[in-house]
Scaffold this motif. Structure first.
Motif, mmCIF file in Angstrom:
data_model
loop_
_atom_site.group_PDB
_atom_site.id
_atom_site.type_symbol
_atom_site.label_atom_id
_atom_site.label_comp_id
_atom_site.label_asym_id
_atom_site.label_seq_id
_atom_site.Cartn_x
_atom_site.Cartn_y
_atom_site.Cartn_z
ATOM 1 N N SER A 57 0.856 -1.183 0.000
ATOM 2 C CA SER A 57 0.000 0.000 0.000
ATOM 3 C C SER A 57 0.890 1.230 0.000
ATOM 4 O O SER A 57 1.777 1.353 0.843
ATOM 5 C CB SER A 57 -0.914 0.012 1.227
ATOM 6 N N SER A 58 0.652 2.111 -0.963
ATOM 7 C CA SER A 58 1.441 3.331 -1.093
ATOM 8 C C SER A 58 0.662 4.482 -0.488
ATOM 9 O O SER A 58 -0.524 4.658 -0.783
ATOM 10 C CB SER A 58 1.727 3.610 -2.570
ATOM 11 N N GLU A 59 1.347 5.245 0.338
ATOM 12 C CA GLU A 59 0.677 6.327 1.042
ATOM 13 C C GLU A 59 0.938 7.704 0.446
ATOM 14 O O GLU A 59 0.129 8.610 0.593
ATOM 15 C CB GLU A 59 1.100 6.330 2.514
ATOM 16 N N VAL A 60 2.074 7.868 -0.182
ATOM 17 C CA VAL A 60 2.464 9.193 -0.655
ATOM 18 C C VAL A 60 2.913 9.092 -2.109
ATOM 19 O O VAL A 60 3.829 8.355 -2.410
ATOM 20 C CB VAL A 60 3.594 9.781 0.200
ATOM 21 N N PRO A 61 2.265 9.846 -3.011
ATOM 22 C CA PRO A 61 2.717 9.839 -4.417
ATOM 23 C C PRO A 61 4.135 10.381 -4.522
ATOM 24 O O PRO A 61 4.444 11.424 -3.989
ATOM 25 C CB PRO A 61 1.728 10.780 -5.108
ATOM 26 N N GLN A 62 5.009 9.657 -5.155
ATOM 27 C CA GLN A 62 6.407 10.063 -5.198
ATOM 28 C C GLN A 62 7.131 9.178 -6.193
ATOM 29 O O GLN A 62 6.540 8.308 -6.797
ATOM 30 C CB GLN A 62 7.023 9.890 -3.824
ATOM 31 N N ASN A 63 8.413 9.373 -6.316
ATOM 32 C CA ASN A 63 9.182 8.554 -7.245
ATOM 33 C C ASN A 63 9.810 7.362 -6.554
ATOM 34 O O ASN A 63 10.812 6.831 -7.023
ATOM 35 C CB ASN A 63 10.252 9.424 -7.917
ATOM 36 N N LEU A 64 9.235 6.931 -5.440
ATOM 37 C CA LEU A 64 9.719 5.756 -4.743
ATOM 38 C C LEU A 64 8.747 4.601 -4.946
ATOM 39 O O LEU A 64 7.555 4.814 -5.196
ATOM 40 C CB LEU A 64 9.850 6.045 -3.246
ATOM 41 N N SER A 65 9.251 3.399 -4.823
ATOM 42 C CA SER A 65 8.414 2.211 -4.894
ATOM 43 C C SER A 65 8.901 1.214 -3.866
ATOM 44 O O SER A 65 10.019 1.325 -3.348
ATOM 45 C CB SER A 65 8.456 1.588 -6.292
ATOM 46 N N ALA A 66 8.051 0.272 -3.527
ATOM 47 C CA ALA A 66 8.422 -0.751 -2.554
ATOM 48 C C ALA A 66 8.028 -2.110 -3.092
ATOM 49 O O ALA A 66 7.074 -2.235 -3.865
ATOM 50 C CB ALA A 66 7.757 -0.484 -1.215
ATOM 51 N N SER A 67 8.769 -3.114 -2.652
ATOM 52 C CA SER A 67 8.442 -4.476 -3.038
ATOM 53 C C SER A 67 8.678 -5.401 -1.860
ATOM 54 O O SER A 67 9.476 -5.105 -0.966
ATOM 55 C CB SER A 67 9.291 -4.920 -4.239
ATOM 56 N N ARG A 68 7.969 -6.514 -1.878
ATOM 57 C CA ARG A 68 8.107 -7.513 -0.825
ATOM 58 C C ARG A 68 8.245 -8.863 -1.524
ATOM 59 O O ARG A 68 7.272 -9.605 -1.643
ATOM 60 C CB ARG A 68 6.902 -7.492 0.108
#
Lengths: 113, 111
Positions: A57-68
């Protein structure tokens, strides 16, 4: 006992370069995982959280991403860093249920130059 | 949405008391309190799960008013080791397991 590992501790990267911060948890299964960013003099901003593999779940629009990619591994990435991405990045985990305390990693201080 | 903490900063002499407030615009499942020393990771202090619940740890205690969606952290007879930034974290009913923090309250204890 459960432990959380976050690395690197410090990082200096040029603008436009990619980023990969890794966080792993040991001694537990199916944890909730979180990425927070703390800018100088500001609070803990929730960036991403995950309650299971592949669930981000992404909380803040930005140029970052996360993965699991694995149950106890959480990765924060960027294709091109901005100056505004500088800050103190904290990974945290909590047992896979609500209303439980969160445990933080030691953080990564990122400076984008 | 982030909870709102007040005050933003407090300066005390050793032995004095302090109250830090945390309020949310959303109905809450729980309120967490953490303390962060400069350059370190936040450390868990306590969690409050029920409306009206109060907890304590040594001379640090907290209350949770579920109806008002507020929590307060009480530090009595403050010690030098209490210095740091205090954060409240909240889980709302609509977003359980999503832990959102306030902007922090910086507490300075002087001898």
């Amino acid at each position: 006992s459960q432990t959380i590992h976050q690395w690197p501790a410090t990082l200096v990267q040029p603008v436009g370069s990619p980023l990969s911060l890794e966080c792993t948890v040991e001694g537990t299964s199916n944890p909730n995982l979180y990425w927070y960013r703390q800018a100088a003099g500001r609070g803990l901003q929730l960036l991403f959280y995950s309650v299971g593999i592949g669930q981000i779940s992404s909380e803040v629009p930005q140029n970052l991403s996360a993965s699991r990619p694995q149950d106890r591994q959480f990765i924060l990435s960027s294709k091109k860093l901005l100056l505004s991405d500088s800050g103190f990045y904290l990974c945290a985990w909590s047992p896979g249920q609500k209303n439980t305390e969160a445990f933080f990693g030691q953080g990564t201080r990122l400076t984008v130059v | 949405q982030q909870p709102v903490q007040s005050p933003q900063a407090v300066i005390l002499r050793e032995g004095e008391d302090a109250v830090i407030n945390c309020s949310s615009s959303k109905a809450l499942y729980s309120v967490h309190w953490y303390r962060q020393k400069h350059g370190e990771a936040p450390v868990f202090l306590m969690i409050l799960l029920k409306g009206g619940e109060q907890k304590g740890h040594e001379k640090i205690s907290a209350s949770f008013n579920e109806k008002k969606q507020q929590s307060s952290l009480y530090l009595t007879a403050s010690q030098l080791s209490y210095s740091g930034t205090y954060f409240c974290g909240t889980e709302s009913i609509q977003g359980a397991q999503k832990l959102v923090f306030g902007q922090g309250t910086r507490l300075t204890i002087n001898p």
